[in-house]
Design a protein around this motif. Structure first.
Motif, PDB file in Angstrom:
ATOM      1  N   UNK A  77       0.876  -1.184   0.000  1.00 59.23           N
ATOM      2  CA  UNK A  77       0.000   0.000   0.000  1.00 59.23           C
ATOM      3  C   UNK A  77       0.909   1.229   0.000  1.00 59.23           C
ATOM      4  N   UNK A  78       1.111   1.824  -1.147  1.00 58.41           N
ATOM      5  CA  UNK A  78       2.041   2.960  -1.246  1.00 58.41           C
ATOM      6  C   UNK A  78       1.745   4.090  -0.266  1.00 58.41           C
ATOM      7  N   UNK A  79       0.502   4.256   0.127  1.00 65.90           N
ATOM      8  CA  UNK A  79       0.169   5.339   1.062  1.00 65.90           C
ATOM      9  C   UNK A  79       0.824   5.145   2.433  1.00 65.90           C
ATOM     10  N   UNK A  80       1.268   3.927   2.745  1.00 70.62           N
ATOM     11  CA  UNK A  80       1.910   3.671   4.040  1.00 70.62           C
ATOM     12  C   UNK A  80       3.410   3.930   4.019  1.00 70.62           C
ATOM     13  N   UNK A  81       4.008   4.017   2.843  1.00 70.66           N
ATOM     14  CA  UNK A  81       5.453   4.212   2.758  1.00 70.66           C
ATOM     15  C   UNK A  81       5.856   5.528   3.401  1.00 70.66           C
ATOM     16  N   UNK A  82       7.002   5.501   4.058  1.00 70.91           N
ATOM     17  CA  UNK A  82       7.571   6.631   4.796  1.00 70.91           C
ATOM     18  C   UNK A  82       6.853   6.884   6.116  1.00 70.91           C
ATOM     19  N   UNK A  83       5.808   6.116   6.413  1.00 66.26           N
ATOM     20  CA  UNK A  83       5.128   6.243   7.708  1.00 66.26           C
ATOM     21  C   UNK A  83       5.950   5.551   8.775  1.00 66.26           C
ATOM     22  N   UNK A  84       5.655   5.869  10.019  1.00 65.82           N
ATOM     23  CA  UNK A  84       6.279   5.176  11.140  1.00 65.82           C
ATOM     24  C   UNK A  84       5.352   4.023  11.524  1.00 65.82           C
TER      25      UNK A  84
END
Length: 186
Positions: free
Chosen positions: A101-108
């Protein structure tokens, strides 16, 4: 009077026998459901573990080469498995470097409460052992697989650990299993 009494008793006996037969068939179906459901869960766990055993070294090599793009490719391969609902890779700082799910990338990762099973990943990171669990509703199989990242500056041996976290959908196979049991019982 005797004739109607016999007919009444005979009708009652037939009704009782039909009811007992229905109860017996339902009991056998429920027992079969429980046994087959447990087998399905274990089979799914083994399939997921085997798949992750293939993917994990590839992710570890890609992270060692500092090629997060290659990690994304490995997750894309993993997402081709129909049961994989979510897969992501975290670095040692708990930052998601790749995800299906690209929207989760760079999230903690630890800030995604309600989306992922944070405690499972924390136990995997601490113990350096793959952790898995089936959710309470038995619809999802969750895995947290730790892997070593390359040594940081000044380290001879790495103490940094990343996580490959994945969720496997059990709802569709369980629905197919239930449908099969119902058809056999009918």
């Amino acid at each position: 009077m005797r004739f109607s009494l016999r007919r009444s008793i005979r009708g009652t006996l037939v009704t009782v026998l039909v009811a007992l037969t229905v109860i017996l068939v339902a009991t056998v179906a429920l027992q079969t459901w429980a046994e087959e459901s447990a087998r399905l869960a274990e089979s799914s766990r083994q399939t997921a573990a085997a798949t992750l055993n293939i993917v994990l070294p590839r992710v570890e090599r890609a992270m060692a080469r500092d090629r997060e793009g290659n990690v994304g490719v490995e997750l894309a391969n993993l997402s081709a498995v129909p049961q994989v609902a979510l897969a992501l890779v975290t670095d040692h700082e708990d930052r998601i470097v790749a995800s299906t799910r690209p929207s989760l990338e760079e999230s903690v990762f630890s800030r995604l409460r309600g989306i992922v099973e944070i405690q499972l990943a924390a136990r995997a990171r601490e113990s350096l052992v793959v952790q898995s669990r089936i959710t309470d509703d038995a619809r999802t199989l969750q895995f947290a697989s730790p892997f070593h990242l390359p040594p940081g500056p000044g380290e001879l041996r790495s103490t940094r650990v990343g996580i490959v976290y994945s969720e496997w959908d059990l709802a569709a196979p369980r629905a197919a299993l239930l449908d099969s049991i119902v058809r056999r019982s009918a």
